[in-house]
Design an enzyme around this catalytic site. Structure first.
Site, PDB file in Angstrom:
ATOM      1  N   THR A  83       0.935  -1.220   0.066  1.00  0.00           N
ATOM      2  CA  THR A  83      -0.049   0.133   0.126  1.00  0.00           C
ATOM      3  C   THR A  83       0.799   1.375  -0.124  1.00  0.00           C
ATOM      4  O   THR A  83       2.010   1.228   0.277  1.00  0.00           O
ATOM      5  CB  THR A  83      -0.959   0.064   1.196  1.00  0.00           C
ATOM      6  OG1 THR A  83      -0.002  -0.306   2.277  1.00  0.00           O
ATOM      7  CG2 THR A  83      -2.006  -1.305   1.003  1.00  0.00           C
ATOM      8  N   VAL A  85       1.388   4.745   1.448  1.00  0.00           N
ATOM      9  CA  VAL A  85       2.293   5.177   2.635  1.00  0.00           C
ATOM     10  C   VAL A  85       2.986   4.183   3.182  1.00  0.00           C
ATOM     11  O   VAL A  85       4.316   4.510   3.452  1.00  0.00           O
ATOM     12  CB  VAL A  85       1.225   6.054   3.664  1.00  0.00           C
ATOM     13  CG1 VAL A  85       2.203   6.371   4.834  1.00  0.00           C
ATOM     14  CG2 VAL A  85       0.389   7.047   2.978  1.00  0.00           C
ATOM     15  N   CYS A  86       2.695   2.836   3.522  1.00  0.00           N
ATOM     16  CA  CYS A  86       3.517   2.068   4.007  1.00  0.00           C
ATOM     17  C   CYS A  86       4.694   1.782   2.973  1.00  0.00           C
ATOM     18  O   CYS A  86       5.858   1.544   3.463  1.00  0.00           O
ATOM     19  CB  CYS A  86       2.690   0.502   4.053  1.00  0.00           C
ATOM     20  SG  CYS A  86       1.194   0.924   4.890  1.00  0.00           S
ATOM     21  N   SER A  87       4.656   1.658   1.696  1.00  0.00           N
ATOM     22  CA  SER A  87       5.715   1.354   0.870  1.00  0.00           C
ATOM     23  C   SER A  87       6.525   2.355   0.665  1.00  0.00           C
ATOM     24  O   SER A  87       7.825   2.320   0.404  1.00  0.00           O
ATOM     25  CB  SER A  87       5.305   0.910  -0.333  1.00  0.00           C
ATOM     26  OG  SER A  87       4.436  -0.381  -0.322  1.00  0.00           O
TER      27      SER A  87
END
Length: 198
Positions: A83, A85-87
């Site tokens: 996803t 922001v996570c990545s």
């Protein structure tokens, strides 16, 4: 678009409502001084691995006490592998600061997400972060439910997931704990913040 969906999925679509909700419940069922293992009794996580590694280990799980006992651990949770922001921000903040965290005496840095260990393994390899960070799957969300950190992101087509958060844990005791207001936010859960809290 995805950030807008995540924000809308968080609590009636209002960031202000989400902030009020967090304030009224003290962020989560745990906080500084809590024992993270006792807060999630009987919970185990699955270390990121390939399917073949899973077969070779009889699909073993790792009890929380084995992760935290006698260690200084930085742990962060996020909504999901692959996803935005996570990545793009959350995992890279820890990968890029791993040497600084180790210099402060941190034994391990852990990323946990409501994903299976195979998706997490592929994602960690894609981010070239497996050498720096240990990835664990909370495949049924039981760890995050126990900590009161589960959120329904069905409006963003993700289902039940984790809020974005971070903690510094010393021998099972939470010393610092940070939770974002919305899963799409990245203000308090990054490595730069936790470094100042250790």
């Amino acid at each position: 678009m995805a950030s807008a969906l995540l924000r809308k999925a968080t609590v009636g679509g209002s960031a202000a409502a989400a902030a009020a909700r967090w304030a009224s419940r003290g962020l989560a069922s745990v906080g500084s001084g809590s024992d993270i293992v006792s807060a999630a009794p009987g919970v185990s996580l699955q270390k990121a691995r390939s399917w073949d590694e899973g077969v070779a280990t009889n699909f073993s799980t790792t009890p929380l006490k084995d992760i935290f006992h006698g260690k200084k651990v930085v742990i962060f949770g996020l909504p999901g592998a692959y996803t935005g922001v996570c990545s793009q921000a959350h995992v890279p903040s820890y990968k890029n600061n791993i040497d600084k965290l180790k210099a402060k005496g941190v034994d391990s840095v852990i990323c946990v997400s409501v994903n299976d260990p195979y998706a997490l393994n592929g994602w960690a390899e894609k981010l070239q972060a497996k050498d720096a960070i240990e990835f664990y799957g909370d495949f049924d969300g039981s760890f995050h439910k126990s900590l009161d950190l589960e959120v329904d992101l069905s409006a963003a087509l993700l289902g039940r997931r984790s809020h974005r958060w971070s903690a510094f844990v010393d021998d099972g005791k939470i010393k610092a704990f940070n939770v974002e207001v919305a899963p799409s936010d990245f203000k308090v859960s990054g490595a730069e913040v936790i470094l100042d809290q250790i």
